[in-house]
Design a protein around this motif. Sequence first.
Motif, PDB file in Angstrom:
ATOM      1  N   PRO A   1       0.811  -1.218   0.000  1.00 49.93           N
ATOM      2  CA  PRO A   1       0.000   0.000   0.000  1.00 49.93           C
ATOM      3  C   PRO A   1       0.840   1.261   0.000  1.00 49.93           C
ATOM      4  O   PRO A   1       1.920   1.305   0.581  1.00 49.93           O
ATOM      5  CB  PRO A   1      -0.812  -0.118   1.292  1.00 49.93           C
ATOM      6  CG  PRO A   1      -0.013  -1.010   2.179  1.00 49.93           C
ATOM      7  CD  PRO A   1       0.674  -1.974   1.260  1.00 49.93           C
ATOM      8  N   GLU A   2       0.322   2.272  -0.676  1.00 44.74           N
ATOM      9  CA  GLU A   2       0.901   3.602  -0.574  1.00 44.74           C
ATOM     10  C   GLU A   2       0.323   4.265   0.674  1.00 44.74           C
ATOM     11  O   GLU A   2      -0.881   4.161   0.943  1.00 44.74           O
ATOM     12  CB  GLU A   2       0.559   4.444  -1.801  1.00 44.74           C
ATOM     13  CG  GLU A   2       1.120   3.894  -3.102  1.00 44.74           C
ATOM     14  CD  GLU A   2       2.635   3.896  -3.128  1.00 44.74           C
ATOM     15  OE1 GLU A   2       3.229   4.967  -3.337  1.00 44.74           O
ATOM     16  OE2 GLU A   2       3.217   2.810  -2.944  1.00 44.74           O
ATOM     17  N   MET A   3       1.173   4.919   1.435  1.00 42.62           N
ATOM     18  CA  MET A   3       0.722   5.615   2.636  1.00 42.62           C
ATOM     19  C   MET A   3       0.783   7.125   2.395  1.00 42.62           C
ATOM     20  O   MET A   3       1.763   7.627   1.849  1.00 42.62           O
ATOM     21  CB  MET A   3       1.590   5.242   3.843  1.00 42.62           C
ATOM     22  CG  MET A   3       1.219   5.983   5.130  1.00 42.62           C
ATOM     23  SD  MET A   3       2.352   5.610   6.512  1.00 42.62           S
ATOM     24  CE  MET A   3       1.626   4.095   7.135  1.00 42.62           C
ATOM     25  N   LEU A   4      -0.269   7.809   2.781  1.00 40.66           N
ATOM     26  CA  LEU A   4      -0.294   9.269   2.727  1.00 40.66           C
ATOM     27  C   LEU A   4       0.149   9.790   4.087  1.00 40.66           C
ATOM     28  O   LEU A   4      -0.434   9.446   5.119  1.00 40.66           O
ATOM     29  CB  LEU A   4      -1.709   9.760   2.417  1.00 40.66           C
ATOM     30  CG  LEU A   4      -1.961  11.274   2.532  1.00 40.66           C
ATOM     31  CD1 LEU A   4      -1.073  12.060   1.577  1.00 40.66           C
ATOM     32  CD2 LEU A   4      -3.439  11.583   2.274  1.00 40.66           C
ATOM     33  N   VAL A   5       1.210  10.586   4.083  1.00 41.31           N
ATOM     34  CA  VAL A   5       1.723  11.177   5.319  1.00 41.31           C
ATOM     35  C   VAL A   5       1.886  12.679   5.124  1.00 41.31           C
ATOM     36  O   VAL A   5       1.977  13.166   3.988  1.00 41.31           O
ATOM     37  CB  VAL A   5       3.077  10.568   5.749  1.00 41.31           C
ATOM     38  CG1 VAL A   5       2.954   9.079   6.018  1.00 41.31           C
ATOM     39  CG2 VAL A   5       4.148  10.864   4.700  1.00 41.31           C
ATOM     40  N   VAL A   6       1.927  13.399   6.243  1.00 39.89           N
ATOM     41  CA  VAL A   6       2.176  14.842   6.197  1.00 39.89           C
ATOM     42  C   VAL A   6       3.333  15.178   7.115  1.00 39.89           C
ATOM     43  O   VAL A   6       3.658  14.422   8.046  1.00 39.89           O
ATOM     44  CB  VAL A   6       0.929  15.661   6.619  1.00 39.89           C
ATOM     45  CG1 VAL A   6      -0.216  15.437   5.642  1.00 39.89           C
ATOM     46  CG2 VAL A   6       0.497  15.314   8.041  1.00 39.89           C
ATOM     47  N   ALA A   7       3.962  16.308   6.844  1.00 44.36           N
ATOM     48  CA  ALA A   7       4.996  16.819   7.744  1.00 44.36           C
ATOM     49  C   ALA A   7       4.354  17.201   9.063  1.00 44.36           C
ATOM     50  O   ALA A   7       3.158  17.540   9.122  1.00 44.36           O
ATOM     51  CB  ALA A   7       5.684  18.029   7.112  1.00 44.36           C
ATOM     52  N   THR A   8       5.122  17.157  10.131  1.00 44.83           N
ATOM     53  CA  THR A   8       4.547  17.389  11.466  1.00 44.83           C
ATOM     54  C   THR A   8       4.078  18.820  11.688  1.00 44.83           C
ATOM     55  O   THR A   8       3.341  19.090  12.632  1.00 44.83           O
ATOM     56  CB  THR A   8       5.572  17.012  12.552  1.00 44.83           C
ATOM     57  OG1 THR A   8       6.808  17.702  12.293  1.00 44.83           O
ATOM     58  CG2 THR A   8       5.824  15.514  12.566  1.00 44.83           C
ATOM     59  N   ASN A   9       4.482  19.749  10.807  1.00 46.62           N
ATOM     60  CA  ASN A   9       4.004  21.121  10.959  1.00 46.62           C
ATOM     61  C   ASN A   9       2.686  21.379  10.230  1.00 46.62           C
ATOM     62  O   ASN A   9       2.161  22.485  10.264  1.00 46.62           O
ATOM     63  CB  ASN A   9       5.060  22.115  10.468  1.00 46.62           C
ATOM     64  CG  ASN A   9       5.309  22.025   8.967  1.00 46.62           C
ATOM     65  OD1 ASN A   9       5.145  20.965   8.367  1.00 46.62           O
ATOM     66  ND2 ASN A   9       5.712  23.138   8.366  1.00 46.62           N
ATOM     67  N   VAL A  10       2.160  20.359   9.575  1.00 52.21           N
ATOM     68  CA  VAL A  10       0.866  20.490   8.903  1.00 52.21           C
ATOM     69  C   VAL A  10      -0.237  20.210   9.926  1.00 52.21           C
ATOM     70  O   VAL A  10      -0.290  19.117  10.501  1.00 52.21           O
ATOM     71  CB  VAL A  10       0.753  19.506   7.716  1.00 52.21           C
ATOM     72  CG1 VAL A  10      -0.641  19.564   7.091  1.00 52.21           C
ATOM     73  CG2 VAL A  10       1.820  19.813   6.667  1.00 52.21           C
ATOM     74  N   PRO A  11      -1.131  21.160  10.168  1.00 50.55           N
ATOM     75  CA  PRO A  11      -2.153  20.993  11.209  1.00 50.55           C
ATOM     76  C   PRO A  11      -3.356  20.172  10.745  1.00 50.55           C
ATOM     77  O   PRO A  11      -4.493  20.639  10.752  1.00 50.55           O
ATOM     78  CB  PRO A  11      -2.563  22.436  11.513  1.00 50.55           C
ATOM     79  CG  PRO A  11      -2.380  23.145  10.213  1.00 50.55           C
ATOM     80  CD  PRO A  11      -1.177  22.510   9.567  1.00 50.55           C
ATOM     81  N   ALA A  12      -3.095  18.927  10.349  1.00 48.03           N
ATOM     82  CA  ALA A  12      -4.172  18.033   9.919  1.00 48.03           C
ATOM     83  C   ALA A  12      -3.906  16.659  10.509  1.00 48.03           C
ATOM     84  O   ALA A  12      -2.809  16.118  10.382  1.00 48.03           O
ATOM     85  CB  ALA A  12      -4.230  17.966   8.400  1.00 48.03           C
ATOM     86  N   LYS A  13      -4.921  16.123  11.151  1.00 48.58           N
ATOM     87  CA  LYS A  13      -4.777  14.821  11.814  1.00 48.58           C
ATOM     88  C   LYS A  13      -5.403  13.684  11.004  1.00 48.58           C
ATOM     89  O   LYS A  13      -5.137  12.517  11.275  1.00 48.58           O
ATOM     90  CB  LYS A  13      -5.433  14.859  13.210  1.00 48.58           C
ATOM     91  CG  LYS A  13      -4.871  15.935  14.146  1.00 48.58           C
ATOM     92  CD  LYS A  13      -3.417  15.686  14.467  1.00 48.58           C
ATOM     93  CE  LYS A  13      -2.918  16.600  15.580  1.00 48.58           C
ATOM     94  NZ  LYS A  13      -2.939  18.030  15.185  1.00 48.58           N
ATOM     95  N   ASP A  14      -6.269  14.011  10.055  1.00 48.31           N
ATOM     96  CA  ASP A  14      -6.903  12.981   9.234  1.00 48.31           C
ATOM     97  C   ASP A  14      -7.141  13.543   7.841  1.00 48.31           C
ATOM     98  O   ASP A  14      -6.862  14.717   7.560  1.00 48.31           O
ATOM     99  CB  ASP A  14      -8.203  12.485   9.864  1.00 48.31           C
ATOM    100  CG  ASP A  14      -9.203  13.605  10.130  1.00 48.31           C
ATOM    101  OD1 ASP A  14      -9.368  14.495   9.258  1.00 48.31           O
ATOM    102  OD2 ASP A  14      -9.828  13.609  11.209  1.00 48.31           O
ATOM    103  N   ILE A  15      -7.660  12.700   6.964  1.00 45.67           N
ATOM    104  CA  ILE A  15      -7.797  13.109   5.573  1.00 45.67           C
ATOM    105  C   ILE A  15      -8.834  14.215   5.391  1.00 45.67           C
ATOM    106  O   ILE A  15      -8.688  15.099   4.527  1.00 45.67           O
ATOM    107  CB  ILE A  15      -8.117  11.874   4.690  1.00 45.67           C
ATOM    108  CG1 ILE A  15      -7.773  12.168   3.224  1.00 45.67           C
ATOM    109  CG2 ILE A  15      -9.563  11.427   4.851  1.00 45.67           C
ATOM    110  CD1 ILE A  15      -7.749  10.928   2.347  1.00 45.67           C
TER     111      ILE A  15
END
Length: 320
Positions: A121-135
């Motif tokens: 599977p491809e995983m979608l991740v964000v940098a820790t400074n992005v204020p989003a916890k879910d899609i």
Amino acid sequence: MKISRTLLLMVLLLPTLASAQNFPAKPIKLIVPFPAGGPNDIIARVIGQRMSELSGQPVLIDNRGGQGGVLGTDAVSKAAPDGYTIAISSAGALAISPSMEKVAYDTLNDLTPVTLVATVPEMLVVATNVPAKDIGELIALAKAQPGKLNFASSGPGSLPHLAGELFKLTARIDIVHVPYRGAAPAVNDLLGQQVQMTFLDLPVLLPQVKAGALRPIAVGSAERSPTAPDVPTTAEAGFPDLRIENWYGMVAPKGTPKEIVAALHGLATKAMADPAVKEKLAAQGATLVGDEPEHFRKFIADETAKWTKVIKDAGVETAK
């Protein structure tokens, strides 16, 4: 004296049947169209080692990286169709690159599908400074700032690139593609917060996710990954069409006799059924498949159609 058509056919087939019964009678070259150390290489080495143990013949790994897997895959298309030169190639080289650029082979005409080996599977991740916890929060953030957020990929036309484009189309958001020359530099800039998000193979991102250096948003598989059980699937998050998995399949040259293809298929699927093989590859986030050649052929055709549509709908520039 007349020879019946059936008898003549049997006579002509005898050498092929005999070679199939004795297959393999010498070492098999297993081309990996990527450098050593990546997911494709790891999967091929684990499967190849077990195939060697089962057959009593060496399975020699030949890493031929270049052009996103195209160069090594092309080498197989030009090899002798005797089953002794095969490859475990990826979604990019088999289903995406032929729609993105000029390549020297036609996947389903110049190669013989043997079996779909594994999906990752491809995983979608964000940098820790992005204020989003879910899609949902990530999409809301992107819609509030059209054209301001960006996503990294391992290169133009790569699966991570098209995953991001599919995300844009599915969520109806405007985010900017930032291509890199491989997954490693993309991850480095994500850690440095130079880019905001990426889709990449789960094993590539898992160490950083476990260390808390990147925040997981979702995985593109049908079910949650055993290696990241707390990360929801895109379907669970309300986006069933955002299913994105990399995959790796065994192919042989065009014209490889059916009996030899059947022997390769049997050897590969027997290797894949080994509990130790399953355990090693599960630790890499891979799910083993082992389907029949015709099913794999249809799978490649379906994947090609899927990503060709994404390329067209997203207006991705191609080199064809």
